[in-house]
Design an enzyme around this catalytic site. Structure first.
Site, PDB file in Angstrom:
ATOM      1  N   ALA A 135     139.384 -65.367 -26.258  1.00  0.00           N
ATOM      2  CA  ALA A 135     139.796 -66.560 -26.831  1.00  0.00           C
ATOM      3  C   ALA A 135     139.378 -67.986 -25.960  1.00  0.00           C
ATOM      4  CB  ALA A 135     141.444 -66.682 -26.501  1.00  0.00           C
ATOM      5  N   GLU A 137     136.454 -68.756 -24.924  1.00  0.00           N
ATOM      6  CA  GLU A 137     135.133 -68.778 -25.125  1.00  0.00           C
ATOM      7  C   GLU A 137     134.848 -69.922 -26.577  1.00  0.00           C
ATOM      8  OE1 GLU A 137     133.403 -64.771 -24.781  1.00  0.00           O
ATOM      9  OE2 GLU A 137     134.478 -64.527 -22.749  1.00  0.00           O
ATOM     10  N   ASN A 207     137.363 -57.028 -26.694  1.00  0.00           N
ATOM     11  CA  ASN A 207     136.064 -56.383 -26.533  1.00  0.00           C
ATOM     12  C   ASN A 207     136.024 -55.286 -25.565  1.00  0.00           C
ATOM     13  OD1 ASN A 207     133.222 -56.816 -27.297  1.00  0.00           O
ATOM     14  ND2 ASN A 207     132.717 -57.459 -25.408  1.00  0.00           N
ATOM     15  N   ARG A 208     137.197 -54.592 -25.445  1.00  0.00           N
ATOM     16  CA  ARG A 208     137.180 -53.457 -24.692  1.00  0.00           C
ATOM     17  C   ARG A 208     138.060 -52.246 -25.469  1.00  0.00           C
ATOM     18  NH1 ARG A 208     134.655 -56.450 -22.412  1.00  0.00           N
ATOM     19  NH2 ARG A 208     134.582 -56.975 -20.218  1.00  0.00           N
ATOM     20  N   SER A 262     130.637 -66.242 -23.962  1.00  0.00           N
ATOM     21  CA  SER A 262     130.511 -67.075 -23.143  1.00  0.00           C
ATOM     22  C   SER A 262     130.951 -66.623 -21.658  1.00  0.00           C
ATOM     23  CB  SER A 262     130.524 -68.570 -23.591  1.00  0.00           C
ATOM     24  OG  SER A 262     131.722 -69.043 -23.471  1.00  0.00           O
ATOM     25  N   GLU A 337     125.223 -64.060 -24.250  1.00  0.00           N
ATOM     26  CA  GLU A 337     126.290 -65.124 -23.557  1.00  0.00           C
ATOM     27  C   GLU A 337     125.694 -66.359 -23.642  1.00  0.00           C
ATOM     28  OE1 GLU A 337     129.156 -64.193 -22.181  1.00  0.00           O
ATOM     29  OE2 GLU A 337     129.329 -61.916 -22.124  1.00  0.00           O
TER      30      GLU A 337
END
Length: 384
Positions: A135, A137, A207-208, A262, A337
């Site tokens: 969130a 990023e 993202n896990r 990021s 990134e």
């Protein structure tokens, strides 16, 4: 009370690795060869000192926020509602080659949008660009959105015209709309989605939560503790935001996936769950070479260096997007990134003046990725 701190060790090659793999609930921001920057409670800082680490307090978190998270810093960044309207506008302005699709709904029933670009259906040449799993990023929303806009603006000439005649490019700039909205209205540094967990904490790290090697690690950067920033969730694909991506990939069977995050200026490729390299020598060589090519293209624009490396070199992760898309489907998969390179430049709170140059430097790398994926037989790559 939380602080942002720089952690060092007398033996960084060993002890910093131990720091990353210890399950003590740290919010790791950046990893350098000689130090780690993280957000932690005062109790966690005390524990780190007891473990023998050097801890330098950089900011109280509230001081960091008052310095960087100003009202002006929000200007130029999309909310979920603004993004929907701008994507609708792009689709309406280019009806022959753009179609807006709702690929799923979030926990709080917000739509998750993807823009499909292409002249025709039935092709097996497809690329998927994603943003905002995490969130806070915000720049990871803007780069894929601006890429979609640029592709549509450039669709009348090669190479984009050729790509859209031969294949499809899908762009989903905001996978985690609930968390993103919460980061705009309540907590600028919120990372996860807004799942209420069994222990009354909130959030799963999207993202896990992907299925490949899900749950095989229990470390700071892939945690089984619900209140931790990298909580993997109760089971693989437990989160509707992640299922939306899973279902789209299963149907469209993309040839390439590029997902934006990021910060730290990195180009990451599988694996994240292990330090072992990709076994297939062709895949390994191809992805390493493409990462190096993208590094050079990014640097050529504004002289910013993005470092290519295997994802686990940054830190170990299990259940992330690119491990899943490559591990399950064999799709060429990269995580970019974005800016900045360090917390000192703002960290997750990138000034809006940096949106355009961040997009500009990533544009030729994205073109190279799209070209190699959709048009692998063409050797005369045309850069924007």
């Amino acid at each position: 009370m939380t602080v942002i701190a720089r952690v060092t060790s007398q033996d960084p090659q060993v002890m910093l690795v131990q720091l990353l793999t210890a399950p003590i609930g740290l919010d790791v921001w950046e990893v350098k060869p000689d130090h780690v920057v993280l957000q932690a409670t005062e109790a966690q800082i005390e524990r780190l000192e007891q473990m023998g680490y050097g801890v330098e307090q950089l900011h109280m978190t509230h001081t960091y926020l008052s310095t960087f998270a100003t009202a002006e810093a929000t200007a130029g960044y999309h909310s979920a509602g603004q993004l929907e309207q701008d994507l609708r506008d792009l689709a309406e302005q280019h009806p022959d080659i753009a179609e807006l699709r709702e690929i799923g709904r979030s926990l709080e029933n917000r739509p998750i949008w993807a823009l499909r670009l292409g002249d025709r259906r039935g092709t097996d040449r497809k690329v998927f660009l994603l943003g905002c799993h995490h969130a806070r990023e915000w720049i990871s929303v803007e780069v894929p959105y601006l890429l979609a806009k640029h592709l549509l603006d450039a669709a009348g000439a090669d190479p984009v015209q050729r790509w859209l005649q031969r294949g499809e490019i899908w762009v989903a700039p905001m996978i985690n709309p609930d968390g993103h909205e919460f980061s705009r209205t309540e907590n600028r540094l919120w990372r996860k989605n807004r799942r209420q967990n069994a222990n009354s904490s909130f959030g799963v790290d999207p993202n896990r939560n992907y299925g490949y090697m899900w749950g095989t690690l229990n470390v700071n950067t892939s945690s089984h503790v619900p209140q931790d920033e990298t909580y993997v969730g109760p089971r693989a694909f437990s989160e509707p935001e992640v299922r939306a991506v899973r279902n789209l990939v299963a149907v469209e069977l993309f040839s390439g996936v590029l997902t934006y995050h990021s910060y730290s200026q990195l180009i990451l490729y599988p694996w994240g769950y292990t330090s072992k390299p990709i076994v297939d020598p062709t895949d390994r060589s191809d992805m390493q070479q493409l990462a190096e090519k993208m590094k050079g293209l990014i640097h050529s624009v504004h002289s910013r260096t993005y470092t290519p490396e295997q994802a686990s070199t940054l830190y170990p992760t299990a259940g992330d997007t690119t491990d899943w898309t490559y591990g399950e489907y064999g799709i060429w998969s990269f995580t970019i990134e974005l800016r900045p390179s360090s917390q000192a430049e703002g960290g997750f709170i990138l000034p809006p003046s940096q949106i355009q140059p961040t997009f500009e430097e990533n544009l030729p790398a994205a073109f190279e990725f799209i070209g190699q994926t959709l048009d692998p037989d063409e050797t005369d790559r045309l850069q924007p």
